[in-house]
Design a protein around this motif. Structure first.
Motif, PDB file in Angstrom:
ATOM      1  N   GLU A   1      -7.627   2.378  -1.121  1.00  0.00           N
ATOM      2  CA  GLU A   1      -8.515   3.565  -1.193  1.00  0.00           C
ATOM      3  C   GLU A   1      -9.385   3.793  -2.392  1.00  0.00           C
ATOM      4  O   GLU A   1     -11.542   3.899  -1.805  1.00  0.00           O
ATOM      5  CB  GLU A   1      -8.043   4.752  -1.150  1.00  0.00           C
ATOM      6  CG  GLU A   1      -8.842   5.938  -1.479  1.00  0.00           C
ATOM      7  CD  GLU A   1      -8.565   7.567  -1.365  1.00  0.00           C
ATOM      8  OE1 GLU A   1      -8.803   8.190  -1.967  1.00  0.00           O
ATOM      9  OE2 GLU A   1      -7.193   7.470  -1.015  1.00  0.00           O
TER      10      GLU A   1
ATOM     11  N   GLY B   1      -1.546   1.806  -2.242  1.00  0.00           N
ATOM     12  CA  GLY B   1      -2.800   2.779  -1.419  1.00  0.00           C
ATOM     13  C   GLY B   1      -4.060   2.743  -2.283  1.00  0.00           C
ATOM     14  O   GLY B   1      -4.867   3.326  -1.652  1.00  0.00           O
ATOM     15  N   ALA B   2      -3.357   4.311  -3.518  1.00  0.00           N
ATOM     16  CA  ALA B   2      -4.105   4.756  -4.152  1.00  0.00           C
ATOM     17  C   ALA B   2      -5.497   3.468  -4.182  1.00  0.00           C
ATOM     18  O   ALA B   2      -6.607   4.129  -4.566  1.00  0.00           O
ATOM     19  CB  ALA B   2      -4.228   5.623  -5.043  1.00  0.00           C
TER      20      ALA B   2
ATOM     21  N   ARG C   1      -7.222   6.567  -8.145  1.00  0.00           N
ATOM     22  CA  ARG C   1      -8.177   7.107  -7.375  1.00  0.00           C
ATOM     23  C   ARG C   1      -9.615   6.853  -8.152  1.00  0.00           C
ATOM     24  O   ARG C   1     -10.566   7.128  -7.730  1.00  0.00           O
ATOM     25  CB  ARG C   1      -7.843   8.331  -6.200  1.00  0.00           C
ATOM     26  CG  ARG C   1      -6.372   7.706  -5.503  1.00  0.00           C
ATOM     27  CD  ARG C   1      -6.547   8.876  -4.499  1.00  0.00           C
ATOM     28  NE  ARG C   1      -5.674   8.800  -3.219  1.00  0.00           N
ATOM     29  CZ  ARG C   1      -4.286   9.371  -3.298  1.00  0.00           C
ATOM     30  NH1 ARG C   1      -3.936   9.531  -4.669  1.00  0.00           N
ATOM     31  NH2 ARG C   1      -3.211   9.351  -2.797  1.00  0.00           N
TER      32      ARG C   1
ATOM     33  N   VAL D   1     -10.464   0.963   5.405  1.00  0.00           N
ATOM     34  CA  VAL D   1      -9.992  -0.368   4.638  1.00  0.00           C
ATOM     35  C   VAL D   1      -8.711  -0.763   5.905  1.00  0.00           C
ATOM     36  O   VAL D   1      -8.364   0.120   6.868  1.00  0.00           O
ATOM     37  CB  VAL D   1      -8.651   0.019   4.134  1.00  0.00           C
ATOM     38  CG1 VAL D   1      -7.393  -0.662   3.545  1.00  0.00           C
ATOM     39  CG2 VAL D   1      -9.165   0.694   2.035  1.00  0.00           C
TER      40      VAL D   1
ATOM     41  N   PHE E   1     -11.070   5.351   5.534  1.00  0.00           N
ATOM     42  CA  PHE E   1     -11.379   5.215   4.172  1.00  0.00           C
ATOM     43  C   PHE E   1     -12.321   3.508   4.029  1.00  0.00           C
ATOM     44  O   PHE E   1     -12.834   3.187   3.250  1.00  0.00           O
ATOM     45  CB  PHE E   1     -10.522   4.810   2.538  1.00  0.00           C
ATOM     46  CG  PHE E   1      -9.893   6.394   2.206  1.00  0.00           C
ATOM     47  CD1 PHE E   1      -9.870   7.433   1.874  1.00  0.00           C
ATOM     48  CD2 PHE E   1      -8.086   6.685   2.696  1.00  0.00           C
ATOM     49  CE1 PHE E   1      -9.606   8.101   2.223  1.00  0.00           C
ATOM     50  CE2 PHE E   1      -7.575   7.503   2.535  1.00  0.00           C
ATOM     51  CZ  PHE E   1      -8.359   8.529   2.021  1.00  0.00           C
TER      52      PHE E   1
ATOM     53  N   ALA F   1     -12.339   0.963  -1.530  1.00  0.00           N
ATOM     54  CA  ALA F   1     -14.010   1.243  -0.665  1.00  0.00           C
ATOM     55  C   ALA F   1     -14.074   1.670  -0.778  1.00  0.00           C
ATOM     56  O   ALA F   1     -15.544   1.550  -0.465  1.00  0.00           O
ATOM     57  CB  ALA F   1     -12.279   1.316   0.563  1.00  0.00           C
ATOM     58  N   LYS F   2     -14.028   2.859  -1.232  1.00  0.00           N
ATOM     59  CA  LYS F   2     -14.262   4.500  -1.543  1.00  0.00           C
ATOM     60  C   LYS F   2     -15.900   3.336  -3.055  1.00  0.00           C
ATOM     61  O   LYS F   2     -17.233   3.509  -2.579  1.00  0.00           O
ATOM     62  CB  LYS F   2     -14.336   5.105  -2.545  1.00  0.00           C
ATOM     63  CG  LYS F   2     -13.961   6.019  -1.764  1.00  0.00           C
ATOM     64  CD  LYS F   2     -13.044   7.106  -2.152  1.00  0.00           C
ATOM     65  CE  LYS F   2     -12.052   8.064  -1.115  1.00  0.00           C
ATOM     66  NZ  LYS F   2     -11.617   9.085  -1.951  1.00  0.00           N
TER      67      LYS F   2
ATOM     68  N   THR G   1       0.534  -1.478  -0.080  1.00  0.00           N
ATOM     69  CA  THR G   1      -0.042  -0.264  -0.008  1.00  0.00           C
ATOM     70  C   THR G   1       0.786   1.254  -0.127  1.00  0.00           C
ATOM     71  O   THR G   1       0.198   2.147   0.779  1.00  0.00           O
ATOM     72  CB  THR G   1      -1.044   0.422   1.358  1.00  0.00           C
ATOM     73  OG1 THR G   1      -0.168  -0.155   2.548  1.00  0.00           O
ATOM     74  CG2 THR G   1      -1.957  -1.479   1.354  1.00  0.00           C
TER      75      THR G   1
ATOM     76  N   LEU H   1      -4.737   3.953   6.001  1.00  0.00           N
ATOM     77  CA  LEU H   1      -6.197   3.905   5.091  1.00  0.00           C
ATOM     78  C   LEU H   1      -7.358   3.837   5.360  1.00  0.00           C
ATOM     79  O   LEU H   1      -8.418   3.220   5.110  1.00  0.00           O
ATOM     80  CB  LEU H   1      -6.132   2.225   3.828  1.00  0.00           C
ATOM     81  CG  LEU H   1      -4.555   2.838   2.540  1.00  0.00           C
ATOM     82  CD1 LEU H   1      -4.618   1.688   2.485  1.00  0.00           C
ATOM     83  CD2 LEU H   1      -5.125   3.949   1.475  1.00  0.00           C
TER      84      LEU H   1
END
Length: 285
Positions: free
Chosen positions: A18, A14-15, A126, A45, A43, A21-22, A9, A40
């Motif tokens: 994120e 990580g992006a 993202r 995570v 968000f 999860a969104k 991540t 994270l």
């Protein structure tokens, strides 16, 4: 929505986590630096203590790591927690030879694995922009195609040859790095001649770079070096560029000049400057 995991991540991983999860996925994550996975949490995570913990219950495991050695080590650490129906989706830029060996080794172990390198940075990840290539068994691709398509603007299935996405990722990165090196030399010439660097880059907009790839690039791939810009003349221009830069360091032009000199000495000066690629498309004994 799916239960998925991310191993690695950093900026890109990580992006991706994120964004997933969104989109509503249940996401767990592991990173060698635990704070990066923990960051994270806002968000949704969930950070896992180990790679094996991260992948438990996941139907899809995304791998975004540094290199081949790390990928192999992390997969080995994750395997005890991996579900039998999980698909490993490896976004790492890796050596083609080792990628093929990894795919074969995992297939022999009954582990589903696809290599899926990307052309995108964190911001693109993202926002599901950029390009993703996929290489591996078509049946596996069919299982995850919809999920992968949600991560990117352009999804390209390269076929069942497991190292093909790895090779093409290096092609693309070579272009990015090569263009960056040449732009650095243009900025060096601009500095040496009191030209605003932004004006120098703006000038490049007058060039049809896509057209050059479609025209000159295709001719090079075919081994067609009929002259429209003779190597001798191009070498003269490179000399002028280097003299214009003066004593300032250059990233690409000196190496280009040296290769031009070799080809001219071998009698290719009257051919097109694209003869720089001659050895790559000429059959070797």
């Amino acid at each position: 929505m799916a239960n998925i995991a991310f191993l690695g991540t950093g900026l890109l991983g990580g992006a991706f986590a994120e964004a997933a999860a969104k989109r509503g996925d249940t996401v767990s994550a592991w990173n060698r630096s635990a704070d990066k996975a923990a960051a994270l949490a806002p968000f949704g995570v969930k950070a896992a203590a180990t790679a094996a913990d991260a992948v438990r219950g996941a139907t899809r495991v995304h791998i975004v790591l540094k290199d081949d050695a790390v990928v192999d080590a992390v997969i080995a650490a994750a395997l005890p927690g991996l579900s039998a129906d999980a698909v490993l989706v490896d976004h790492t830029t890796t050596l083609p030879e080792l990628t093929a060996a990894r795919a074969a080794r995992l297939a022999a172990q009954g582990v589903a694995y696809l290599h899926c390198p990307v052309f995108m940075g964190p911001a693109a990840a993202r926002n599901a922009q950029g390009s993703m290539m996929v290489a591996g068994p078509k049946a596996l691709f069919d299982r995850v195609q919809t999920a992968l398509a949600a991560m990117t603007t352009r999804l390209e299935y390269m076929g069942e040859r497991t190292d093909l996405a790895a090779v093409n990722k290096l092609f693309g990165n070579a272009m990015i790095i090569g263009v960056s090196a040449v732009m650095a030399d243009i900025l060096t010439m601009a500095q040496a001649n009191a030209v605003d660097p932004q004006d120098a880059i703006k000038l490049l907009g007058l060039l049809d770079l896509n057209g050059m790839v479609a025209g000159r690039g295709v001719n090079m791939a075919k081994g067609n070096f009929a002259a429209s810009f003779e190597l001798d003349m191009a070498r003269k221009d490179v000399r002028l560029m280097m003299e214009t830069a003066g004593a300032r360091p250059l990233a690409a032009l000196p190496a280009i000049a040296a290769r031009m000199d070799q080809l001219i000495a071998a009698g290719h000066g009257a051919k097109d400057a694209s003869v720089l690629g001659m050895d790559a498309v000429t059959a070797r004994p």
